[in-house]
Design a protein around this motif. Structure first.
Motif, PDB file in Angstrom:
ATOM      1  N   ILE A  86      -8.254   9.298   7.826  1.00 30.52           N
ATOM      2  CA  ILE A  86      -9.641   9.726   7.907  1.00 30.52           C
ATOM      3  C   ILE A  86     -10.507   8.466   7.990  1.00 30.52           C
ATOM      4  N   LEU A 110       2.910   1.670  -3.405  1.00 37.90           N
ATOM      5  CA  LEU A 110       2.016   1.977  -4.528  1.00 37.90           C
ATOM      6  C   LEU A 110       1.434   3.387  -4.379  1.00 37.90           C
ATOM      7  N   ALA A 111       1.024   3.740  -3.141  1.00 43.16           N
ATOM      8  CA  ALA A 111       0.471   5.079  -2.910  1.00 43.16           C
ATOM      9  C   ALA A 111       1.515   6.144  -3.204  1.00 43.16           C
ATOM     10  N   LEU A 145      -4.156  10.452   2.742  1.00 47.20           N
ATOM     11  CA  LEU A 145      -4.783   9.400   1.959  1.00 47.20           C
ATOM     12  C   LEU A 145      -4.020   8.093   2.112  1.00 47.20           C
ATOM     13  N   SER A 198       0.839  -1.205   0.000  1.00 45.89           N
ATOM     14  CA  SER A 198       0.000   0.000   0.000  1.00 45.89           C
ATOM     15  C   SER A 198       0.867   1.244   0.000  1.00 45.89           C
ATOM     16  N   GLY A 236     -13.645   7.803   8.026  1.00 43.08           N
ATOM     17  CA  GLY A 236     -14.763   7.723   7.087  1.00 43.08           C
ATOM     18  C   GLY A 236     -14.326   7.203   5.725  1.00 43.08           C
ATOM     19  N   LEU A 237     -13.163   7.725   5.257  1.00 40.11           N
ATOM     20  CA  LEU A 237     -12.632   7.281   3.965  1.00 40.11           C
ATOM     21  C   LEU A 237     -12.136   5.845   4.061  1.00 40.11           C
ATOM     22  N   PHE A 246       1.925   6.524  -6.993  1.00 43.53           N
ATOM     23  CA  PHE A 246       0.853   7.284  -7.629  1.00 43.53           C
ATOM     24  C   PHE A 246       0.764   8.709  -7.076  1.00 43.53           C
ATOM     25  N   ARG A 297      -6.740  -0.914   5.094  1.00 41.46           N
ATOM     26  CA  ARG A 297      -7.972  -1.259   4.391  1.00 41.46           C
ATOM     27  C   ARG A 297      -8.219  -2.751   4.235  1.00 41.46           C
ATOM     28  N   LEU A 346      -5.352   4.580   3.562  1.00 35.63           N
ATOM     29  CA  LEU A 346      -5.331   3.357   2.757  1.00 35.63           C
ATOM     30  C   LEU A 346      -4.683   2.184   3.492  1.00 35.63           C
ATOM     31  N   LEU A 385       0.033   9.923  -3.958  1.00 33.91           N
ATOM     32  CA  LEU A 385      -1.086  10.262  -3.083  1.00 33.91           C
ATOM     33  C   LEU A 385      -0.586  11.001  -1.835  1.00 33.91           C
ATOM     34  N   PHE A 429     -12.651   2.561   1.662  1.00 30.51           N
ATOM     35  CA  PHE A 429     -11.550   1.770   1.091  1.00 30.51           C
ATOM     36  C   PHE A 429     -11.677   0.298   1.500  1.00 30.51           C
TER      37      PHE A 429
END
Lengths: 133, 228
Positions: free
Chosen positions: B144, B110-111, B120, B107, B146-147, B114, B127, B124, B116, B151
């Motif tokens: 977060i 990769l994050a 975020l 994670s 909620g996010l 990309f 997850r 992640l 992020l 995920f």
């Protein structure tokens, strides 16, 4: 009279799904209370889970008085995830490229985790089986 | 909270879920999962009524809360497969450790790849854990919650599908490897899929899921130190 009462109660527990759902929720409440009382950061539901396994193993409760309820919970579990999804409406930034990037990270990472874990477990399993046999 | 709202949004959510289940029974495809159809229809309705999420969730929060007692229900398949688990607990535990480290590292990298943001990236990380654990870990690490919940759902949904494909393409011989795959990668949604395949695979998946959650909650303070 007490005895007939307890037999009736037991039969009710073994056949009534709603009662069993109630029994499972009771163990969740006990687990939550235990987590709060001890202040550890393990969810109460997990304490409840291990409590139920322990009581089943030591034959304090019969598996027949929770099996139907458990089947319902596990069968309808996806419903309980549904209300969480519309939260994306509060995060407009997730629509568009950022959202695609996040989905890509999740897809790739999940595939890697699954493959690595399963191959590792299978390799160890085969190694042990060969050594024993 | 309004009682009419409570009944309306709860009934609507349950109805859409059952509609999703009916469609799934006919098509058996990844896009026809009740976890795909129901939320999409729900989002359309919520948007059409111009209701903020806060108002929707205040009426349906009780369903999310049901995930906790549902977790207790995993005790039963674990108990029923106790002999299998007793025989292989060490390998299962090894799989959980290897899988958890792989999950965190993959994670994270990769994050990063990309590009992020930190918040975020942290949201992640947990997850692949089941929801109650994921929310605890996300909160502790500064993500977060909620996010993270979303995920977790995306992971479960795609993971259950990817898992089925991997099962066909990887040369796996043992039941425990198959169960670890679903429990490690796709928590409760993967476990539901695993139970459809075989009750032993399902029980191993359920136990793996619980172990992964426990190990990660215990490891969270350590990860927090590493993140600094």
């Amino acid at each position: 009279m007490f005895r007939t009462g307890s037999i009736v109660l037991r039969r009710h527990c073994r056949t009534n799904m709603l009662t069993q759902i109630g029994i499972i929720m009771l163990f969740w409440l006990i687990g939550t209370a235990a987590a709060k009382a001890t202040g550890i950061s393990v969810p109460g539901s997990i304490i409840g889970l291990f409590l139920v396994v322990a009581l089943l193993v030591t034959k304090q409760i019969s598996v027949h008085s929770v099996r139907l309820g458990a089947k319902w919970f596990l069968g309808e579990m996806l419903l309980f995830f549904v209300p969480a999804v519309p939260v994306v409406l509060d995060h407009p930034e997730l629509f568009g490229t950022l959202g695609l990037k996040i989905v890509a990270v999740i897809l790739l990472s999940t595939a890697i985790v699954m493959a690595v874990t399963a191959l590792f477990v299978d390799m160890v399993y085969r190694y042990l089986a060969r050594r024993q046999g | 909270m309004n009682i009419v709202h409570l009944i309306f949004w709860s009934a609507l959510t349950i109805a859409l879920y059952h509609a999703g289940k009916l469609v799934n029974r006919r098509f058996h495809a990844w896009w026809s999962s009740p976890l795909m159809i129901a939320p999409i229809l729900l989002i359309i309705v919520v948007l059409a009524f111009r209701v903020p999420y806060k108002e929707y969730i205040s009426s349906t929060h009780w369903m999310l809360a049901m995930l906790a007692p549902a977790t207790v229900a995993f005790a039963i398949p674990i108990y029923e497969q106790r002999e299998l688990i007793k025989k292989h607990w060490l390998i299962l535990m090894g799989g959980v450790l290897v899988g958890s480290v792989t999950a965190m590292l993959s994670s994270w990298f990769l994050a990063n790849m990309f590009g992020l943001s930190d918040q975020l990236r942290i949201s992640l990380l947990p997850r692949s854990l089941s929801t109650p654990f994921a929310l605890i870990v996300s909160g502790e690490l500064g993500g977060i919650p909620g996010l993270t919940a979303v995920f977790v759902i995306i992971t479960g949904l795609f993971g259950a599908t990817i898992g089925e494909l991997l099962l066909k393409s990887l040369p796996l011989q043992s039941t425990i490897a198959k169960g670890s795959l679903f429990g490690m990668g796709a928590h409760a949604v993967g476990t539901a899929k695993a139970h459809q395949i075989d009750s032993e695979v399902g029980a191993i998946s359920g136990l793996t899921m619980v172990l992964v959650g426990a190990v990660n909650v215990l490891a969270a303070p350590l990860v927090e130190v590493l993140l600094r």
